[in-house]
Design a protein around this motif. Structure first.
Motif, PDB file in Angstrom:
ATOM      1  N   GLY A 128       8.457  16.478   7.214  1.00 25.55           N
ATOM      2  CA  GLY A 128       7.511  15.554   5.947  1.00 25.55           C
ATOM      3  C   GLY A 128       7.719  16.120   4.969  1.00 25.55           C
ATOM      4  O   GLY A 128       9.171  16.438   4.714  1.00 25.55           O
ATOM      5  N   LYS A 129       7.841  15.498   3.473  1.00 26.33           N
ATOM      6  CA  LYS A 129       7.675  16.449   2.185  1.00 26.33           C
ATOM      7  C   LYS A 129       8.119  17.195   1.944  1.00 26.33           C
ATOM      8  O   LYS A 129       6.545  17.921   2.462  1.00 26.33           O
ATOM      9  N   PRO A 130       9.022  18.422   1.343  1.00 24.42           N
ATOM     10  CA  PRO A 130       9.177  19.625   1.922  1.00 24.42           C
ATOM     11  C   PRO A 130       7.682  20.343   0.511  1.00 24.42           C
ATOM     12  O   PRO A 130       7.337  19.396  -0.556  1.00 24.42           O
ATOM     13  N   ASP A 166       5.328   4.505   6.885  1.00 28.39           N
ATOM     14  CA  ASP A 166       5.259   6.029   6.718  1.00 28.39           C
ATOM     15  C   ASP A 166       6.701   6.154   7.275  1.00 28.39           C
ATOM     16  O   ASP A 166       6.884   6.017   8.627  1.00 28.39           O
ATOM     17  N   THR A 167       6.986   7.604   6.467  1.00 28.40           N
ATOM     18  CA  THR A 167       8.398   7.985   7.553  1.00 28.40           C
ATOM     19  C   THR A 167       8.429   9.709   7.315  1.00 28.40           C
ATOM     20  O   THR A 167       8.105   9.755   6.538  1.00 28.40           O
ATOM     21  N   PHE A 168       8.146  10.016   8.433  1.00 26.64           N
ATOM     22  CA  PHE A 168       8.416  11.423   8.657  1.00 26.64           C
ATOM     23  C   PHE A 168      10.040  11.721   9.838  1.00 26.64           C
ATOM     24  O   PHE A 168      10.579  10.567   9.856  1.00 26.64           O
ATOM     25  N   ASP A 221      -3.754   4.119   8.843  1.00 26.85           N
ATOM     26  CA  ASP A 221      -4.743   4.957   8.465  1.00 26.85           C
ATOM     27  C   ASP A 221      -4.612   4.780   6.872  1.00 26.85           C
ATOM     28  O   ASP A 221      -5.793   4.282   6.122  1.00 26.85           O
ATOM     29  N   LYS A 222      -3.446   4.495   6.400  1.00 27.34           N
ATOM     30  CA  LYS A 222      -3.001   4.008   4.819  1.00 27.34           C
ATOM     31  C   LYS A 222      -3.950   2.454   5.062  1.00 27.34           C
ATOM     32  O   LYS A 222      -3.859   2.002   4.249  1.00 27.34           O
ATOM     33  N   LEU A 223      -3.342   1.474   6.321  1.00 23.87           N
ATOM     34  CA  LEU A 223      -3.681   0.047   5.772  1.00 23.87           C
ATOM     35  C   LEU A 223      -5.133  -0.013   5.849  1.00 23.87           C
ATOM     36  O   LEU A 223      -5.513  -0.291   4.422  1.00 23.87           O
ATOM     37  N   GLN A 247      18.077  12.718   0.103  1.00 21.96           N
ATOM     38  CA  GLN A 247      17.956  10.379  -0.279  1.00 21.96           C
ATOM     39  C   GLN A 247      18.843  10.411   0.536  1.00 21.96           C
ATOM     40  O   GLN A 247      19.966  10.414  -0.468  1.00 21.96           O
ATOM     41  N   ILE A 248      19.036   9.951   1.378  1.00 22.61           N
ATOM     42  CA  ILE A 248      20.167   8.996   1.309  1.00 22.61           C
ATOM     43  C   ILE A 248      20.925   8.014   0.692  1.00 22.61           C
ATOM     44  O   ILE A 248      22.094   8.271   0.559  1.00 22.61           O
ATOM     45  N   GLN A 249      20.229   7.414   0.176  1.00 24.05           N
ATOM     46  CA  GLN A 249      20.159   6.630  -1.141  1.00 24.05           C
ATOM     47  C   GLN A 249      20.917   6.985  -2.222  1.00 24.05           C
ATOM     48  O   GLN A 249      21.317   6.212  -3.078  1.00 24.05           O
ATOM     49  N   ASN A 250      20.846   8.467  -2.902  1.00 16.35           N
ATOM     50  CA  ASN A 250      21.066   8.986  -3.867  1.00 16.35           C
ATOM     51  C   ASN A 250      22.202   9.963  -3.423  1.00 16.35           C
ATOM     52  O   ASN A 250      23.154   9.629  -1.787  1.00 16.35           O
ATOM     53  N   GLY A 253       0.872  -1.315  -0.645  1.00 20.89           N
ATOM     54  CA  GLY A 253      -0.137   0.282  -0.014  1.00 20.89           C
ATOM     55  C   GLY A 253       1.150   1.241   0.329  1.00 20.89           C
ATOM     56  O   GLY A 253       0.794   1.949   1.080  1.00 20.89           O
ATOM     57  N   SER A 254       1.343   1.527  -1.018  1.00 18.95           N
ATOM     58  CA  SER A 254       2.531   3.077  -1.046  1.00 18.95           C
ATOM     59  C   SER A 254       3.017   2.971  -2.486  1.00 18.95           C
ATOM     60  O   SER A 254       2.432   2.082  -3.221  1.00 18.95           O
ATOM     61  N   LYS A 255       2.876   4.254  -2.863  1.00 18.15           N
ATOM     62  CA  LYS A 255       3.211   4.637  -3.930  1.00 18.15           C
ATOM     63  C   LYS A 255       5.034   4.428  -4.228  1.00 18.15           C
ATOM     64  O   LYS A 255       5.335   5.207  -5.545  1.00 18.15           O
ATOM     65  N   SER A 256       5.921   4.484  -2.946  1.00 15.07           N
ATOM     66  CA  SER A 256       6.756   4.982  -3.062  1.00 15.07           C
ATOM     67  C   SER A 256       7.339   3.755  -4.479  1.00 15.07           C
ATOM     68  O   SER A 256       7.723   2.733  -3.252  1.00 15.07           O
ATOM     69  N   PRO A 257       8.577   4.441  -4.641  1.00 19.25           N
ATOM     70  CA  PRO A 257       9.528   3.339  -6.273  1.00 19.25           C
ATOM     71  C   PRO A 257      10.176   2.409  -5.023  1.00 19.25           C
ATOM     72  O   PRO A 257      10.765   0.949  -5.072  1.00 19.25           O
ATOM     73  N   ARG A 258      11.154   3.691  -3.521  1.00 18.56           N
ATOM     74  CA  ARG A 258      11.934   3.175  -2.978  1.00 18.56           C
ATOM     75  C   ARG A 258      11.161   1.426  -1.865  1.00 18.56           C
ATOM     76  O   ARG A 258      11.941   0.728  -1.949  1.00 18.56           O
ATOM     77  N   ARG A 259      10.006   2.198  -1.211  1.00 13.29           N
ATOM     78  CA  ARG A 259       9.478   0.960  -0.453  1.00 13.29           C
ATOM     79  C   ARG A 259       9.352  -0.260  -1.371  1.00 13.29           C
ATOM     80  O   ARG A 259       9.910  -1.400  -0.944  1.00 13.29           O
ATOM     81  N   TYR A 260       8.691  -0.454  -2.759  1.00 13.89           N
ATOM     82  CA  TYR A 260       8.831  -1.263  -4.126  1.00 13.89           C
ATOM     83  C   TYR A 260      10.396  -2.089  -4.344  1.00 13.89           C
ATOM     84  O   TYR A 260       9.933  -3.393  -4.077  1.00 13.89           O
TER      85      TYR A 260
HETATM   86  C1  LIG Z   1      14.569  10.614   4.799  1.00 18.12           C
HETATM   87  C2  LIG Z   1      14.284   9.366   3.305  1.00 18.12           C
HETATM   88  C3  LIG Z   1      13.105   9.640   2.915  1.00 18.12           C
HETATM   89  N1  LIG Z   1      12.651   9.188   1.725  1.00 18.12           N
HETATM   90  C4  LIG Z   1      11.260   8.822   1.618  1.00 18.12           C
HETATM   91  C5  LIG Z   1      10.397   6.973   1.650  1.00 18.12           C
HETATM   92  C6  LIG Z   1       9.749   7.531   1.088  1.00 18.12           C
HETATM   93  O1  LIG Z   1       8.915   7.128  -0.067  1.00 18.12           O
HETATM   94  C7  LIG Z   1       9.185   9.425   1.163  1.00 18.12           C
HETATM   95  C8  LIG Z   1       8.211   9.671   2.578  1.00 18.12           C
HETATM   96  O2  LIG Z   1       7.416   9.965   2.500  1.00 18.12           O
HETATM   97  P1  LIG Z   1       6.040   8.883   3.061  1.00 18.12           P
HETATM   98  O3  LIG Z   1       4.794  10.053   3.089  1.00 18.12           O
HETATM   99  O4  LIG Z   1       6.542   8.197   3.988  1.00 18.12           O
HETATM  100  O5  LIG Z   1       5.713   8.530   2.049  1.00 18.12           O
HETATM  101  P2  LIG Z   1       5.663   8.560   0.351  1.00 18.12           P
HETATM  102  O6  LIG Z   1       4.354   9.672   0.125  1.00 18.12           O
HETATM  103  O7  LIG Z   1       6.104   8.296  -0.199  1.00 18.12           O
HETATM  104  O8  LIG Z   1       4.221   7.128  -0.610  1.00 18.12           O
HETATM  105  P3  LIG Z   1       3.577   6.260   0.035  1.00 18.12           P
HETATM  106  O9  LIG Z   1       2.705   7.066   1.008  1.00 18.12           O
HETATM  107  O10 LIG Z   1       2.472   6.266  -0.794  1.00 18.12           O
HETATM  108  O11 LIG Z   1       3.556   5.196   0.846  1.00 18.12           O
HETATM  109  O12 LIG Z   1      10.697   9.490   1.920  1.00 18.12           O
HETATM  110  C9  LIG Z   1      13.540   8.112   0.694  1.00 18.12           C
HETATM  111  O13 LIG Z   1      13.894   7.904  -0.234  1.00 18.12           O
HETATM  112  N2  LIG Z   1      15.273   8.741   1.325  1.00 18.12           N
HETATM  113  C10 LIG Z   1      15.709   9.296   2.173  1.00 18.12           C
HETATM  114  O14 LIG Z   1      16.844   9.677   2.904  1.00 18.12           O
END
Ligand SMILES: Cc1cn([C@H]2C[C@H](O)[C@@H](COP(=O)(O)OP(=O)(O)OP(=O)(O)O)O2)c(=O)[nH]c1=O
Length: 194
Positions: free
Chosen positions: A81-83, A70-72, A51-53, A153-156, A7-14
């Protein structure tokens, strides 16, 4: 092994979930991420994850295993959160400069077979280097801030900002893989005994 509904649109999570060798179908939730002022930062991380689940469960009542996260970031009791734009991203990274912030990643997994939900919260500390304005601007030009909690993004290229981390690298990226393995085992979804 069965199919995991991510349940996520995040390519990193995938990508991270794929490493566990499970088959995945992606079905993002349809919610607004709203924090409850009466809850602690930790409780809010779990609340938004649940809530997402619930959103994914409602729309897909027949799915066997559903995972959301969820990550913050928190620093000095503030949540990041995301800027929304580059200025906000600049201010976030400048706030983190020279300090240690916490990356909170909540995970929830539902098993239909057991009719059970398990949740976990990973907290990983990240220490940023002392960053001057030029370095922050140099980093922002990579445009990684647009889709990441805390604007990096720590991975980049985000790695150039970091002094060290204490905890789970995959959790900072969006999914604490070691914890998820344990959650899958507890739900009998992964069976380590051959
Ligand atoms: C701190 C950090 C965050 N992130 C990303 C991971 C998550 O995708 C995003 C946190 O936002 P989230 O709101 O947790 O996730 P999302 O909106 O991307 O996806 P969804 O709600 O559909 O699950 O930040 C990185 O890729 N690298 C990092 O170092």
């Amino acid at each position: 092994m069965g199919l995991v509904t991510l349940g996520s649109k995040s390519p990193r999570r995938y990508e991270l979930l794929k490493k566990l060798g499970v088959d995945i179908v992606v079905k993002p939730p349809n919610i607004e991420e709203i924090c409850d002022e009466n809850l602690s930062v930790q409780e809010n991380a779990i609340k938004i994850t649940l809530d997402k689940l619930n959103s994914v469960r409602e729309n897909n009542p027949n799915d066997e295993i559903i995972l959301t996260a969820d990550t913050f970031i928190t620093l000095d009791n503030k949540i990041y959160g995301k800027p929304k734009n580059r200025v906000e991203a600049f201010n976030m990274i400048t706030k983190f400069s020279g300090k240690t912030h916490q990356v909170l990643t909540g995970v929830a997994i539902y098993s239909k077979e057991l009719d059970k939900t398990v949740t976990e919260l990973d907290i990983t500390s990240v220490k940023f280097k002392n960053l001057d304005k030029k370095t922050v601007d140099y980093y922002l030009n990579f445009n990684e801030w647009q889709d990441a909690a805390g604007a990096y993004q720590i991975q980049n290229m985000g790695e150039i900002l970091i002094d060290y981390i204490n905890g789970s690298y995959s959790s900072v990226m969006g999914l604490p893989i070691s914890r998820i393995y344990g959650m899958f085992v507890s739900l009998n979804f992964i069976n380590p005994v051959i």
